[in-house]
Design a protein around this motif. Structure first.
Motif, PDB file in Angstrom:
ATOM      1  N   ASN A 189       0.810  -1.227   0.000  1.00  0.00           N
ATOM      2  CA  ASN A 189       0.000   0.000   0.000  1.00  0.00           C
ATOM      3  C   ASN A 189       0.842   1.276   0.000  1.00  0.00           C
ATOM      4  OD1 ASN A 189      -2.816  -1.181   0.248  1.00  0.00           O
ATOM      5  ND2 ASN A 189      -1.793  -2.158   1.983  1.00  0.00           N
ATOM      6  N   ASP A 190       2.176   1.135   0.116  1.00  0.00           N
ATOM      7  CA  ASP A 190       3.051   2.301   0.038  1.00  0.00           C
ATOM      8  C   ASP A 190       3.403   2.668  -1.402  1.00  0.00           C
ATOM      9  OD1 ASP A 190       3.104   2.581   2.780  1.00  0.00           O
ATOM     10  OD2 ASP A 190       4.874   1.305   3.029  1.00  0.00           O
ATOM     11  N   LEU A 191       2.977   1.841  -2.358  1.00  0.00           N
ATOM     12  CA  LEU A 191       3.233   2.145  -3.770  1.00  0.00           C
ATOM     13  C   LEU A 191       2.411   3.351  -4.216  1.00  0.00           C
ATOM     14  CD1 LEU A 191       3.125  -1.462  -5.274  1.00  0.00           C
ATOM     15  CD2 LEU A 191       5.080   0.099  -5.408  1.00  0.00           C
ATOM     16  N   PRO A 192       2.890   4.067  -5.237  1.00  0.00           N
ATOM     17  CA  PRO A 192       2.111   5.191  -5.775  1.00  0.00           C
ATOM     18  C   PRO A 192       1.006   4.685  -6.703  1.00  0.00           C
ATOM     19  CG  PRO A 192       4.154   4.993  -6.989  1.00  0.00           C
ATOM     20  CD  PRO A 192       4.214   3.963  -5.883  1.00  0.00           C
ATOM     21  N   ILE A 193       0.128   3.826  -6.145  1.00  0.00           N
ATOM     22  CA  ILE A 193      -0.957   3.220  -6.919  1.00  0.00           C
ATOM     23  C   ILE A 193      -2.287   3.487  -6.221  1.00  0.00           C
ATOM     24  CG2 ILE A 193      -1.963   1.069  -7.786  1.00  0.00           C
ATOM     25  CD1 ILE A 193       0.786  -0.094  -8.051  1.00  0.00           C
ATOM     26  N   VAL A 194      -3.262   3.929  -6.995  1.00  0.00           N
ATOM     27  CA  VAL A 194      -4.626   4.133  -6.515  1.00  0.00           C
ATOM     28  C   VAL A 194      -5.533   3.135  -7.232  1.00  0.00           C
ATOM     29  CG1 VAL A 194      -6.580   5.729  -6.431  1.00  0.00           C
ATOM     30  CG2 VAL A 194      -4.253   6.569  -6.038  1.00  0.00           C
ATOM     31  N   TYR A 195      -6.434   2.488  -6.491  1.00  0.00           N
ATOM     32  CA  TYR A 195      -7.356   1.505  -7.073  1.00  0.00           C
ATOM     33  C   TYR A 195      -8.751   2.126  -7.178  1.00  0.00           C
ATOM     34  CZ  TYR A 195      -3.670  -1.894  -6.255  1.00  0.00           C
ATOM     35  OH  TYR A 195      -2.468  -2.575  -6.276  1.00  0.00           O
ATOM     36  N   LEU A 248     -11.882  -8.572  -6.410  1.00  0.00           N
ATOM     37  CA  LEU A 248     -11.831  -7.744  -5.199  1.00  0.00           C
ATOM     38  C   LEU A 248     -11.337  -8.552  -4.007  1.00  0.00           C
ATOM     39  CD1 LEU A 248     -12.494  -5.217  -3.480  1.00  0.00           C
ATOM     40  CD2 LEU A 248     -14.822  -6.117  -3.258  1.00  0.00           C
ATOM     41  N   LEU A 249     -11.919  -9.738  -3.804  1.00  0.00           N
ATOM     42  CA  LEU A 249     -11.511 -10.567  -2.668  1.00  0.00           C
ATOM     43  C   LEU A 249     -10.051 -10.996  -2.791  1.00  0.00           C
ATOM     44  CD1 LEU A 249     -14.687 -12.815  -2.140  1.00  0.00           C
ATOM     45  CD2 LEU A 249     -14.079 -10.667  -1.013  1.00  0.00           C
ATOM     46  N   ALA A 250      -9.590 -11.239  -4.014  1.00  0.00           N
ATOM     47  CA  ALA A 250      -8.191 -11.606  -4.228  1.00  0.00           C
ATOM     48  C   ALA A 250      -7.263 -10.449  -3.869  1.00  0.00           C
ATOM     49  CB  ALA A 250      -7.975 -12.035  -5.675  1.00  0.00           C
ATOM     50  N   LEU A 251      -7.634  -9.237  -4.258  1.00  0.00           N
ATOM     51  CA  LEU A 251      -6.820  -8.065  -3.913  1.00  0.00           C
ATOM     52  C   LEU A 251      -6.757  -7.870  -2.399  1.00  0.00           C
ATOM     53  CD1 LEU A 251      -7.936  -5.502  -6.652  1.00  0.00           C
ATOM     54  CD2 LEU A 251      -5.700  -6.597  -6.451  1.00  0.00           C
ATOM     55  N   LEU A 252      -7.882  -8.076  -1.728  1.00  0.00           N
ATOM     56  CA  LEU A 252      -7.886  -7.969  -0.267  1.00  0.00           C
ATOM     57  C   LEU A 252      -6.987  -9.032   0.348  1.00  0.00           C
ATOM     58  CD1 LEU A 252     -11.680  -7.287   0.508  1.00  0.00           C
ATOM     59  CD2 LEU A 252      -9.833  -5.636   0.163  1.00  0.00           C
ATOM     60  N   ALA A 253      -7.010 -10.234  -0.223  1.00  0.00           N
ATOM     61  CA  ALA A 253      -6.161 -11.316   0.281  1.00  0.00           C
ATOM     62  C   ALA A 253      -4.679 -10.996   0.101  1.00  0.00           C
ATOM     63  CB  ALA A 253      -6.501 -12.625  -0.424  1.00  0.00           C
ATOM     64  N   LEU A 254      -4.360 -10.230  -0.936  1.00  0.00           N
ATOM     65  CA  LEU A 254      -2.966  -9.829  -1.187  1.00  0.00           C
ATOM     66  C   LEU A 254      -2.545  -8.640  -0.342  1.00  0.00           C
ATOM     67  CD1 LEU A 254      -2.900 -10.225  -5.072  1.00  0.00           C
ATOM     68  CD2 LEU A 254      -1.659 -11.640  -3.417  1.00  0.00           C
ATOM     69  N   LYS A 281      -7.777   0.320   0.692  1.00  0.00           N
ATOM     70  CA  LYS A 281      -8.283   1.581   0.138  1.00  0.00           C
ATOM     71  C   LYS A 281      -8.675   1.445  -1.328  1.00  0.00           C
ATOM     72  CE  LYS A 281      -5.759   4.469   3.431  1.00  0.00           C
ATOM     73  NZ  LYS A 281      -4.793   5.576   3.626  1.00  0.00           N
ATOM     74  N   ILE A 282      -9.359   0.352  -1.636  1.00  0.00           N
ATOM     75  CA  ILE A 282      -9.894   0.149  -2.982  1.00  0.00           C
ATOM     76  C   ILE A 282     -11.216   0.898  -3.093  1.00  0.00           C
ATOM     77  CG2 ILE A 282     -10.792  -1.565  -4.610  1.00  0.00           C
ATOM     78  CD1 ILE A 282      -8.927  -3.610  -3.239  1.00  0.00           C
ATOM     79  N   GLY A 321     -10.588  -0.317   4.272  1.00  0.00           N
ATOM     80  CA  GLY A 321     -10.669   1.003   3.667  1.00  0.00           C
ATOM     81  C   GLY A 321     -11.450   1.043   2.369  1.00  0.00           C
ATOM     82  N   ILE A 322     -12.347   0.068   2.147  1.00  0.00           N
ATOM     83  CA  ILE A 322     -13.166   0.053   0.932  1.00  0.00           C
ATOM     84  C   ILE A 322     -13.994   1.333   0.878  1.00  0.00           C
ATOM     85  CG2 ILE A 322     -15.108  -1.075  -0.225  1.00  0.00           C
ATOM     86  CD1 ILE A 322     -12.639  -2.684  -0.508  1.00  0.00           C
ATOM     87  N   GLY A 323     -14.038   1.943  -0.298  1.00  0.00           N
ATOM     88  CA  GLY A 323     -14.803   3.176  -0.436  1.00  0.00           C
ATOM     89  C   GLY A 323     -15.520   3.238  -1.764  1.00  0.00           C
TER      90      GLY A 323
END
Length: 543
Positions: free
Chosen positions: A474-480, A493-499, A503-504, A527-529
């Motif tokens: 989550n410290d990468l300069p990436i926004v989902y 979505l669940l796979a990304l949370l598992a990884l 803040k998706i 942080g799902i929004g």
């Protein structure tokens, strides 16, 4: 209430379809899909018990992921085909039940009604069978994740790849969903475990695709037409389009892709077919207009079907295969004895048709799966370190009909010139034809492929984390900022949370199947929004 379904983003009034499906399915089809899922859960209970004894059924493994795929949004609208699937499921369940004894037998295992009882039983086994809102919400979150996983599993299976551990988990999860005493905490744990196995299923499909077809290459794809008869291929199954290409080679018939089949053009093994000539049209939901002018037959390989209008001129040009079905369409049967599917009927139909009419001209560029982007890693890292690239925006996922989805086009247009969009899935059609330019030779829209290829975006993120030496992804300069529509987006979505990704942002609306309490758990822990306006969100994401 003639039906109840809230599995997709466009569900009626944002709460649930109760009269007919926004997708086009009738209450009769929706109820038969509910009954098919009920039968599938019973088969899963028995097969899990057999697996514990070391003698699970491979037939049951395949039936389960096939049947789950049939119930995914926009896949099958053929009531008769679904009823036949239910009948086969009941026969299979009876056979499995005769081989094993289990202590606690849910209704899913004990019911063996005949067709005259299907409609009545279907009214009692759908989503609303679970009275507690939070338990129901979590059960459906797992259910939809498993449905999405089934799609990835089926594509890999068609290429000869299967993982018994994934089958075992899917069936364990389905068996758990039959429990009336399951707790919220148990379901939260099951949801996260579903994400972990989702990662495995996505990785397996990535391996199957790249081993069979080669790593996707940066490719320029024609969006115009040629003056030959054509067949238009929609959906996601690469094995289907490969076999069609083999059978049409040298016939003078051109093959075009539509919507999620676009990334077929990126694979070296498929690019060798010179009659794979281009992509026709845009995202799945525009097919009612675009199929009229194509003139040739259309092959649906997976979900993405929109039932045509009664007066549509292309109704008699639709063919289905695999999990798909549409009343009145010709269905191309499954492979038998290791032989390819027989596409001769659609090929003969194409010979009688006029060439497609162009609806646009030019080219689009794609093929930025993980192997290609990692090959550019040094260039990407340098661009980030120099400040040429300020942030990456993962804008993967699904497109849909809602006018609110114009947000994603506006968002892409308004992003500063020092940002890059990473995309996969049909959401890309909202911005992949915009003149957004490049940054030091790196295109500002990097298309990794189908929604099935979302795993590539996770691999890219993990590689960048490694290159930059970061402890937390989550410290990468990436926004989902992800657009969702159906169940494959749920498992992504669940796979990304598992990884560990947090803040998706999901849009254009949060899922209707999330109860207020479950939604709050996702907000508090991950942080799902949601989204607001393009201007407000860009300001917030770049702050």
């Amino acid at each position: 209430m003639s039906m109840f379904c809230y599995q997709c983003q466009e569900t009626a009034k944002g709460t649930g379809c109760i009269l007919s499906g926004v997708c086009g399915k009738t209450p009769e089809v929706a109820n038969m899909q509910d009954l098919l899922l009920f039968v599938v859960r019973g088969i899963a209970v028995y097969n899990e018990a057999l697996r514990k004894e070391g003698r699970s059924s491979a037939q049951a493994d395949k039936f389960i992921f096939d049947a789950l795929f049939v119930t995914i949004t926009n896949a099958n609208f053929d009531k008769r085909a679904i009823i036949e699937k239910i009948k086969k499921g009941l026969e299979l369940k009876k056979d499995l039940g005769s081989q094993v004894t289990i202590e606690s037998v849910p209704d899913e295992c004990t019911w063996y009604g005949d067709e005259s009882e299907f409609e009545e039983k279907a009214q009692t086994v759908g989503v609303l069978r679970t009275p507690n809102e939070d338990i129901r919400s979590l059960k459906e979150l797992v259910h939809y994740g498993i449905k999405g996983m089934a799609a990835y599993v089926e594509h890999a299976y068609n290429l000869g790849y299967e993982n018994p551990e994934i089958f075992a988990f899917m069936q364990h999860a389905l068996a758990e969903l039959t429990r009336e005493d399951i707790t919220v905490d148990e379901l939260i744990t099951l949801t996260l475990t579903t994400g972990n196995y989702g990662v495995q299923a996505m990785a397996q499909l990535d391996t199957a695709n790249t081993n069979h077809y080669g790593n996707p290459e940066i490719s320029e794809v024609n969006i115009g037409v040629r003056n030959n008869p054509g067949i238009l291929v929609s959906g996601h199954d690469l094995k289907d389009i490969e076999e069609l290409l083999q059978q049409t080679e040298g016939t003078g018939i051109d093959i075009y892709t539509h919507s999620e089949m676009l990334p077929a053009h990126y694979y070296p093994r498929l690019k060798q077919y010179k009659h794979l000539v281009g992509n026709y049209g845009n995202a799945w939901w525009k097919q009612k207009e675009e199929f009229e002018s194509f003139n040739g037959p259309i092959l649906f390989t997976t979900n993405c079907i929109v039932p045509p209008r009664p007066n549509a001129t292309y109704k008699d040009r639709i063919y289905t295969t695999g999990a798909t079905g549409l009343e009145g369409a010709i269905h191309i049967p499954e492979r038998k004895n290791g032989k390819p599917k027989d596409f001769s009927i659609i090929i003969e139909h194409a010979r009688r048709c006029q060439p497609p009419v162009a609806i646009e001209n030019g080219t689009i560029v794609g093929g930025f799966a993980h192997a290609q982007v990692i090959a550019l890693a040094d260039k990407v890292v340098e661009a980030v370190k120099s400040g040429a690239i300020r942030k990456f925006f993962v804008m993967a996922g699904c497109d849909g009909r809602m006018k609110s989805r114009s947000y994603y086009t506006e968002f892409a247009e308004k992003l500063p010139a020092d940002t890059v969009i990473l995309t996969a899935g049909c959401a890309k059609y909202r911005y992949n034809k915009l003149p957004l330019g490049d940054i030091n030779g790196i295109p500002r829209v990097l298309d990794a492929g189908q929604c099935n290829d979302s795993y590539s975006l996770a691999i890219i993120a993990m590689k960048l984390q490694e290159v930059f030496g970061l402890k937390d992804i989550n410290d990468l300069p990436i926004v989902y900022n992800i657009a969702w529509y159906e169940q494959k987006a749920v498992i992504v979505l669940l796979a990304l949370l598992a990884l560990g990704v947090k803040k998706i942002h999901l849009g254009p609306t949060l899922p209707a199947f999330l109860s207020p309490n479950v939604k709050q758990v996702l907000i508090d822990n991950f942080g799902i929004g949601g989204i607001s306006t393009a201007d407000e969100d860009i300001a917030r994401f770049l702050a």
